[in-house]
Scaffold this active site. Sequence first.
Site, PDB file in Angstrom:
ATOM      1  N   LYS A 115       0.858  -1.192   0.000  1.00 34.33           N
ATOM      2  CA  LYS A 115       0.000   0.000   0.000  1.00 34.33           C
ATOM      3  C   LYS A 115       0.892   1.239   0.000  1.00 34.33           C
ATOM      4  CE  LYS A 115      -1.494   2.980   2.586  1.00 34.33           C
ATOM      5  NZ  LYS A 115      -1.477   4.217   1.770  1.00 34.33           N
ATOM      6  N   CYS A 173      14.281  10.658   6.695  1.00 34.61           N
ATOM      7  CA  CYS A 173      14.040  10.272   8.095  1.00 34.61           C
ATOM      8  C   CYS A 173      15.305  10.314   8.934  1.00 34.61           C
ATOM      9  CB  CYS A 173      13.410   8.890   8.152  1.00 34.61           C
ATOM     10  SG  CYS A 173      14.353   7.688   7.216  1.00 34.61           S
TER      11      CYS A 173
HETATM   12  P1  NAD Z   1       2.569   8.701   7.705  1.00 33.79           P
HETATM   13  O1  NAD Z   1       2.796   7.867   8.899  1.00 33.79           O
HETATM   14  O2  NAD Z   1       1.511   9.735   7.755  1.00 33.79           O
HETATM   15  O3  NAD Z   1       2.209   7.776   6.446  1.00 33.79           O
HETATM   16  C1  NAD Z   1       3.021   6.685   6.052  1.00 33.79           C
HETATM   17  C2  NAD Z   1       2.154   5.610   5.439  1.00 33.79           C
HETATM   18  O4  NAD Z   1       1.270   5.123   6.436  1.00 33.79           O
HETATM   19  C3  NAD Z   1       1.279   6.084   4.293  1.00 33.79           C
HETATM   20  O5  NAD Z   1       1.181   5.053   3.336  1.00 33.79           O
HETATM   21  C4  NAD Z   1      -0.073   6.304   4.964  1.00 33.79           C
HETATM   22  O6  NAD Z   1      -1.137   6.148   4.067  1.00 33.79           O
HETATM   23  C5  NAD Z   1      -0.067   5.186   5.985  1.00 33.79           C
HETATM   24  N1  NAD Z   1      -0.876   5.423   7.172  1.00 33.79           N
HETATM   25  C6  NAD Z   1      -1.273   6.598   7.704  1.00 33.79           C
HETATM   26  N2  NAD Z   1      -2.001   6.384   8.835  1.00 33.79           N
HETATM   27  C7  NAD Z   1      -2.045   5.037   9.000  1.00 33.79           C
HETATM   28  C8  NAD Z   1      -2.638   4.186   9.976  1.00 33.79           C
HETATM   29  N3  NAD Z   1      -3.332   4.676  10.995  1.00 33.79           N
HETATM   30  N4  NAD Z   1      -2.477   2.843   9.853  1.00 33.79           N
HETATM   31  C9  NAD Z   1      -1.757   2.331   8.829  1.00 33.79           C
HETATM   32  N5  NAD Z   1      -1.191   3.083   7.870  1.00 33.79           N
HETATM   33  C10 NAD Z   1      -1.322   4.427   7.958  1.00 33.79           C
HETATM   34  O7  NAD Z   1       3.991   9.297   7.386  1.00 33.79           O
HETATM   35  P2  NAD Z   1       4.406  10.268   6.238  1.00 33.79           P
HETATM   36  O8  NAD Z   1       4.130  11.646   6.669  1.00 33.79           O
HETATM   37  O9  NAD Z   1       3.829   9.800   4.935  1.00 33.79           O
HETATM   38  O10 NAD Z   1       5.975   9.977   6.165  1.00 33.79           O
HETATM   39  C11 NAD Z   1       6.910  10.674   6.862  1.00 33.79           C
HETATM   40  C12 NAD Z   1       7.383   9.882   8.061  1.00 33.79           C
HETATM   41  O11 NAD Z   1       8.023   8.663   7.652  1.00 33.79           O
HETATM   42  C13 NAD Z   1       8.421  10.638   8.836  1.00 33.79           C
HETATM   43  O12 NAD Z   1       8.136  10.553  10.196  1.00 33.79           O
HETATM   44  C14 NAD Z   1       9.707   9.896   8.509  1.00 33.79           C
HETATM   45  O13 NAD Z   1      10.708  10.017   9.469  1.00 33.79           O
HETATM   46  C15 NAD Z   1       9.226   8.509   8.391  1.00 33.79           C
HETATM   47  N6  NAD Z   1      10.201   7.685   7.648  1.00 33.79           N
HETATM   48  C16 NAD Z   1      10.926   6.752   8.322  1.00 33.79           C
HETATM   49  C17 NAD Z   1      11.873   5.988   7.643  1.00 33.79           C
HETATM   50  C18 NAD Z   1      12.682   4.943   8.333  1.00 33.79           C
HETATM   51  O14 NAD Z   1      13.254   4.089   7.651  1.00 33.79           O
HETATM   52  N7  NAD Z   1      12.782   4.946   9.654  1.00 33.79           N
HETATM   53  C19 NAD Z   1      12.065   6.184   6.280  1.00 33.79           C
HETATM   54  C20 NAD Z   1      11.321   7.157   5.645  1.00 33.79           C
HETATM   55  C21 NAD Z   1      10.372   7.900   6.332  1.00 33.79           C
END
Ligand code: NAD
Length: 477
Positions: free
Chosen positions: A170, A279
Site C-alpha cells: 500500500k 528520516c
Molecule cells: P505517515 O505515517 O503519515 O504515512 C506513512 C504511510 O502510512 C502512508 O502510506 C499512509 O497512508 C499510511 N498510514 C497513515 N495512517 C495510518 C494508519 N493509521 N495505519 C496504517 N497506515 C497508515 O507518514 P508520512 O508523513 O507519509 O511519512 C513521513 C514519516 O516517515 C516521517 O516521520 C519519517 O521520518 C518517516 N520515515 C521513516 C523511515 C525509516 O526508515 N525509519 C524512512 C522514511 C520515512
Amino acid sequence: MKIIDKLFINGAWQSPANDNVLQVINPTSGDVFLQVPNSTEEDVNEAVAAAKNAFMHWSTTTPSMRADYMNRIADAMEQKYDELIEAHVNSMGCPRHLTGLYHVDTPIEAMRYYANLATTMDSVEHKGSVIITKEPVGVCAFINPWNYPLHQLIGKVAPALAAGCTIVAKPAEQTPELDFIMAQIFEDIGLPAGVFNLVSGEGTALGAILCAHKDVDMVSFTGSTRAGIQVAQAAAPSVKRVCQELGGKSAFIITEDADLASAVRYGVEDVMANTGQTCNALTRMLIPQSRYQEALSLAASIANEQIVGDPNNDQITMGPMASFKQKQSVQNYIQLGIDEGAKVICGGLGAPTNLAEHLKKGAFVRPTIFAGVTNTMRIAREEIFGPVLCIMAYDDIDSAIDIANDSDFGLSSAVFAKDEAAAMRIAKRIKAGQCYLQGAFFSLEAPFGGYKQSGNGREWGEQSMHEYIETKAIICA
Ligand code: NAD
C-alpha cells in the site's frame, strides 16, 4: 491527467470494488497529474487471498529461481529508468538531475544485492541433534511513506522476495505511481500471479484493515511514529510480526579539533538533500562553544548556496516540498522556532523570494537554519521533515553525548572528529541505530533502523532478511 483505474491483484489488472479515487498533486505546479483507485476492504481481501494462495508455490521455489526473477526485475527497472525518474519528479518535485542518485540507482542495485542473498535461505545449522532451518514468514503487508517511495518499496520487496514471501503493498497517497510502475514490471517479467499485489488508497482505512487481517503474517511499516503506533495496535490482536521504521531527530556531533569547514558542509548538505524529507537527516548539529560562531557563519553561507526552483532545471539543488500539507507543516515549525526564541540565520518563513512566476503556486519553502537552539525547544525535539537545521552549542564532549541521547528518537547520528578513531569512541556512546563517521554516506550493507521511538526493525544489509524469516528447529531423537 493520467488515470490509472485498475489495481494489480493476482497477477492481473483488476477493476476495484468501487469507483472511489485518489487524486495526486504535482507539488511544483499545484495541478492534479494522476488519479488512482482508492481501494476498499473488498480489494484488500482479494489481494491478501491472492498473496496467501501464491505463498504455497513461491515459498517452495529454489533461491536460484527467485534470484533469477529478481535479476530480471532489476534489468526491467533499468529499462524503465526514465519512467521511474519522471514519476519522482512529478509526484515529489525532486530535481530531475538528482533523482537517479537519490531515488532510483540504489533500488536497482538493491534488487540485485538481495537476489544474491536468496541462497542464504538454504543455510542449515546443526547443533548436536538439533537442526535449525529458515523459512519465509508468509504474506507481508507493506505500508510506505512518500519521501523515498521507490527506495522504501524495494527495501521491503527485495528481501521479502529473496526469502520466499508474498506481498500486498500500500503506497502513500502522494506517491502511488512508483508502485504501479513496479507492478507493471512484475507483470512484464512474469513474476508468478499473487506474489506481488498492489492496493492504493488511504492509510487510515486500508492500513488498519491490512494490519488486522488474519491472513497477513507480518506488517512492515515505514512512516511517522504516530501511524506506527496505530499499526502496532491494529496488529496486536492477531499477534503478527510488526517491523516499524519510524521518524528521527538525529544528532551530529562535531568536535573541537575536527575539520570544521568539511564537517559543517557535510551536515548542512545532508539536511538540505531531498528538501529535508529524509528520516535519518542530521537535523541537530552540535558544536563546541569555542567554535560556535565560526560554525554558524559557515552553515549560513553553505545553506545560501542552495538553489531552489524548477525540478526540470539542472542548476537547482532543491525542489518544492513533496506536498502542500508538508509545506504548511514546515512553515508552522519555522514559526514555532521563532516563537520559542531561536534565531533564524538563514531562510525563514515564506517561499524563496526569487522564484520564477510559474512556480509561485508550488509547495516551495526556504532552506532554513536556526541558531541559539536548546534541546528543550520543540524544534529540537520534534521531527520537522523539511530543510530546517537546528544548531546547538555544547560545553564538553560528555554534554554533547547527553544532548544527542536526550531524544525520544534514535534513528541515526554522525560524528566528525579529528580522526576516525576519535569519532569511533563517541559513536559507541550514541543511542541510535546508525552512526556515520567523518562524512560517510548511505551503504546498502549497513542495517538501517531505530532505537526508541524510531522503530524496532532493520532494513537493508543482510540483517533485513531476518524480518522475513521464521526460524524452525527440528529436534532429532
Ligand atoms: P505517515 O505515517 O503519515 O504515512 C506513512 C504511510 O502510512 C502512508 O502510506 C499512509 O497512508 C499510511 N498510514 C497513515 N495512517 C495510518 C494508519 N493509521 N495505519 C496504517 N497506515 C497508515 O507518514 P508520512 O508523513 O507519509 O511519512 C513521513 C514519516 O516517515 C516521517 O516521520 C519519517 O521520518 C518517516 N520515515 C521513516 C523511515 C525509516 O526508515 N525509519 C524512512 C522514511 C520515512
